[in-house]
Structure formats: structure tokens, C-alpha cells
Enzyme design. Sequence first.
Site, PDB file in Angstrom:
ATOM      1  N   GLU A 160     -19.386 -35.513  99.750  1.00 51.77           N
ATOM      2  CA  GLU A 160     -19.645 -36.857 100.461  1.00 51.77           C
ATOM      3  C   GLU A 160     -19.856 -36.207 101.835  1.00 51.77           C
ATOM      4  OE1 GLU A 160     -16.777 -40.069 100.090  1.00 51.77           O
ATOM      5  OE2 GLU A 160     -17.461 -41.028 101.980  1.00 51.77           O
ATOM      6  N   LYS A 213     -10.401 -38.355  95.652  1.00 44.85           N
ATOM      7  CA  LYS A 213     -11.202 -37.672  96.563  1.00 44.85           C
ATOM      8  C   LYS A 213     -10.590 -36.884  97.427  1.00 44.85           C
ATOM      9  CE  LYS A 213     -13.515 -39.937 100.533  1.00 44.85           C
ATOM     10  NZ  LYS A 213     -14.312 -41.177 100.935  1.00 44.85           N
ATOM     11  N   LYS A 226     -10.376 -35.040 101.204  1.00 44.30           N
ATOM     12  CA  LYS A 226     -10.971 -34.751 102.403  1.00 44.30           C
ATOM     13  C   LYS A 226     -10.894 -33.021 102.460  1.00 44.30           C
ATOM     14  CE  LYS A 226     -11.539 -38.976 104.212  1.00 44.30           C
ATOM     15  NZ  LYS A 226     -12.811 -39.407 104.526  1.00 44.30           N
ATOM     16  N   GLY A 267     -13.600 -46.841 102.200  1.00 44.10           N
ATOM     17  CA  GLY A 267     -12.563 -47.731 102.733  1.00 44.10           C
ATOM     18  C   GLY A 267     -12.479 -47.208 104.251  1.00 44.10           C
ATOM     19  N   LYS A 295     -19.978 -48.976 102.767  1.00 39.79           N
ATOM     20  CA  LYS A 295     -18.848 -49.558 103.884  1.00 39.79           C
ATOM     21  C   LYS A 295     -19.684 -50.897 104.414  1.00 39.79           C
ATOM     22  CE  LYS A 295     -16.402 -45.524 104.569  1.00 39.79           C
ATOM     23  NZ  LYS A 295     -15.989 -44.342 105.365  1.00 39.79           N
ATOM     24  N   SER A 323      -8.503 -41.514  98.379  1.00 41.28           N
ATOM     25  CA  SER A 323      -8.970 -40.693  99.330  1.00 41.28           C
ATOM     26  C   SER A 323      -7.970 -40.083  99.899  1.00 41.28           C
ATOM     27  CB  SER A 323      -9.605 -41.480 100.458  1.00 41.28           C
ATOM     28  OG  SER A 323     -10.288 -40.767 101.359  1.00 41.28           O
ATOM     29  N   ASP A 371     -22.369 -41.020 103.153  1.00 45.56           N
ATOM     30  CA  ASP A 371     -21.742 -42.337 103.873  1.00 45.56           C
ATOM     31  C   ASP A 371     -22.152 -42.509 105.328  1.00 45.56           C
ATOM     32  OD1 ASP A 371     -19.684 -43.845 105.102  1.00 45.56           O
ATOM     33  OD2 ASP A 371     -17.985 -42.428 104.383  1.00 45.56           O
ATOM     34  N   ASP A 398     -14.885 -35.143 100.495  1.00 43.50           N
ATOM     35  CA  ASP A 398     -15.553 -35.804 101.567  1.00 43.50           C
ATOM     36  C   ASP A 398     -15.309 -34.854 102.639  1.00 43.50           C
ATOM     37  OD1 ASP A 398     -16.500 -37.350 103.483  1.00 43.50           O
ATOM     38  OD2 ASP A 398     -15.165 -38.976 103.146  1.00 43.50           O
TER      39      ASP A 398
HETATM   40  O1  OSB Z   1     -15.194 -41.150 105.186  1.00 40.72           O
HETATM   41  O2  OSB Z   1     -14.550 -42.585 103.775  1.00 40.72           O
HETATM   42  C1  OSB Z   1     -14.379 -41.980 104.790  1.00 40.72           C
HETATM   43  C2  OSB Z   1     -11.121 -43.292 106.416  1.00 40.72           C
HETATM   44  C3  OSB Z   1     -11.325 -43.417 107.793  1.00 40.72           C
HETATM   45  C4  OSB Z   1     -12.624 -42.996 108.221  1.00 40.72           C
HETATM   46  C5  OSB Z   1     -13.803 -42.713 107.281  1.00 40.72           C
HETATM   47  C6  OSB Z   1     -13.304 -42.540 105.776  1.00 40.72           C
HETATM   48  C7  OSB Z   1     -11.888 -42.807 105.639  1.00 40.72           C
HETATM   49  C8  OSB Z   1     -11.538 -42.609 104.259  1.00 40.72           C
HETATM   50  C9  OSB Z   1     -10.308 -43.411 103.905  1.00 40.72           C
HETATM   51  O3  OSB Z   1     -11.950 -41.843 103.416  1.00 40.72           O
HETATM   52  C10 OSB Z   1     -10.837 -44.468 102.655  1.00 40.72           C
HETATM   53  C11 OSB Z   1      -9.323 -45.505 102.576  1.00 40.72           C
HETATM   54  O4  OSB Z   1      -8.468 -45.166 101.733  1.00 40.72           O
HETATM   55  O5  OSB Z   1      -9.558 -46.503 103.220  1.00 40.72           O
HETATM   56 MG    MG Z   2     -16.619 -40.722 103.647  1.00 43.10          MG
END
Ligand code: OSB
Ligand code: MG
Length: 376
Positions: free
Chosen positions: A214, A162, A164, A291, A263, A136, A239, A189
Site C-alpha cells: 500500500e 497489514k 506498517k 481506517g 477511506k 493494521s 490510499d 503499508d
Molecule cells: O494509512 O491506512 C493508513 C491510520 C492513520 C492514518 C493512516 C492509516 C492508518 C491505519 C490504521 O492504517 C487503520 C485503522 O486501524 O484504523
Molecule cells: Mg494506508
Amino acid sequence: MFSVDAIHLREINLPLAHPFETSFGRTTGRRILLVELESEGLTAWGECVAGEHPYFSDEMIDTAWIVTEAELAPRLLDAELEGGGSVPEVFKQVRGNRMAKAALENAVWEIAAQREQTSLASLLGGTRRVIACGVSIGIQPSIEQLLDTVAMELEAGYQRIKLKCKPGWDEAVFDAVRERWPEITLSCDANSAYRMRDFDQLAGWDRYKLLMIEQPLWFDDFYFHSMLQKRMETSICLDESIRNRRDALAAIDMDSCRIINIKVGRVGGFSEAIAVHNAAAERGVPVWCGGMLETGIGRAQNIALSSLPNFTLPGDISASARYWAEDIIEPEVTVNRAGEIAVPDGIGSGFVIDKRRIEALTVRQSSVHKKARVLA
Ligand code: OSB
Ligand code: MG
């Protein structure tokens, strides 16, 4: 049957190796609640994934701390347990606070694995020996820096990128990445950054051939995601919206999403994570493990969960070194050149907790013990 004798809460502070920016904010270091359970001579750890602020969900580390100390820990200490699956019933009276509940429940699963001398993965029902890993990538200061980061992660072997995104950090970014890498497995995402006025634009993202988009809309929504999904070829992945098995059933039935991010903290622990996994599997909906910038304790538990059969898409589970200069487990989590992590087959999570380092990072602690019973 077994019981828990003592529960120790700790807050550790750990700077991130690289700041992480999403549509809801930027994180440079983590304040993390860890729980340590003592049970009949065994010890197990859990990690609460609640953030520093209630931005991803309505929990934050400070609310999780209070709820754990005042409500959840006393209930758990009073309970007779058969395993991790007994814990949701113990916490039933307490509404919400799923990340706080998950930290304790997952530690109980870890104790159960040690008692049965088996791996956490096999206790959860895992079947995979290796799991597929993606990354991510947070919002970057410039598109050039983002392209450099993508190039580095592809070089490292990660199987899915992925990105953001948010309004203003979306189409120009996807155009640049797709121009350079037309074929890679790519997703995005939005962490709830778009609204109905953006529907036409979002529907146009089919041209980027994304594996999924996402959580584009509100964090608690199914209905408008379903309206958007009907207008798109690209799968929507939920999510934030999926809190439990019933949410997964509703979302699948309404066609609000065609992929689910699981998660374990967001759904309240391994029991509910397995229930979401099974509900999705029975309906042909693939899942992957999300994550939350975990330390090695949460990361090791995510690896175990990802070994279940319907985790068919690469998860956001990547190497410890992407997050921390030094992790709090040994060995640290590494990813091979094929973008895979081997699922440990030792007892429990298969990693050793570095308690000395945890002690050095601790900024507050508290212990909850069993109430002394009055002898008759
Ligand atoms: O939306 O998946 C998410 C991190 C913190 C809060 C939300 C998200 C995330 C990540 C990081 O996308 C995923 C990771 O590498 O731990
Ligand atoms: Mg997410």
C-alpha cells in the site's frame, strides 16, 4: 426535501489503548472533531478523520474545525436537501478539505436513513450482511513484540494482517513473519516512505507473496507507482493518492495500482466513496475500506460502507477494544471468531451514540445556527 436546523461541533480527546506508529509518526491519543446535526426533530453525528497533524494529508483537526464552522456549516444550513447525495453540490465552491466535508455529508446520509426508516447500509447500496475484517499493525519497538501482536490478532480471527513499514522496518520484519506464518494473508503499508532509489528492493518483495503493498511512494503520485507496478507481480494498492473518482480512473488506466483503499474521509464523503467504488467495480478492481483510528461513530459508518458489493477484500475495520478502553457508541464494535463484523440492519448506523460520554470527553464546542430570515 429537508433542511438542517443546527450544527454542533465538538472536539473530544481520547487516549488510544495502544500507541499507533506509522512511517509518518506515532499517535498516543486522538483529538477528534465530531459534528452533530439537528434536522426537523432528528439528530445525527459525523466524525472528521483529520489527524492531530497534517501528516497523512494536508488537513488536520484545527483546519477542519475552522472550515466547518466558517464555510461548510453555514452552506449546509442554507440548503434544501433530498439526501446525502445533495451535499457535494452544496460544498462545491469550497476546494479540498475533504475530511471536513465528509463528516457533515455522512451525518446527512444518517439523517436520510432515519427519515426513510432504513439502515445506512441499505441506503448506501450495501448488500453484505457481514463484512470481512483485517488489522493494521503499527511499527513496534521490536520484532519479538510485533510477532506477539500478529499471533494475538490471528488468534482473534482477523482475516488479513497489514504491517506498517518504512526503510529499516521492512525486510527483517517480513522475513520473521513469513518464517512463522508462510501462508497467512499478509500486506504492508508504507505511507509513502520509499523513493525511486528503492525500486530494486521493492521489486524483490514479490518473494513475500503479499496481498498488496500500500502506497509505497509519494502521497500524491500516480506516475511513479505505475512504473513500479510494471516491475512487480504484487499488486500496488493506493490510499493517499486517491482523492476522488477521477483519480481512481486515472490510477486504474495507468496501472498505478490494482487494488484501491477507500477511506470515506479521504474522498470527501459517502457520495464520492460510492463513485470510487463503482468506478473500480466496473473495471474489475477490488476495493477495501481503510481506517483512520476512528471512534465508534466513524467506525459504524465504515461498516455500512463496507457492505457494498465490491468491498471484496478485508478492511482495516476492527474491534473498538483495539483502539479505546471505552468507545462512544453502544454496543461497541466486536469481531467474531471468523474475523467478521455483522452489518446492523436497524435504522441508521444501527448503533446508539453515548452522548453523556461524549460530553465528558469534550474539550471545546461551538454551534452554528440558521441565519434568522427577515420576514417580508
Ligand atoms: O494509512 O491506512 C493508513 C491510520 C492513520 C492514518 C493512516 C492509516 C492508518 C491505519 C490504521 O492504517 C487503520 C485503522 O486501524 O484504523
Ligand atoms: Mg494506508
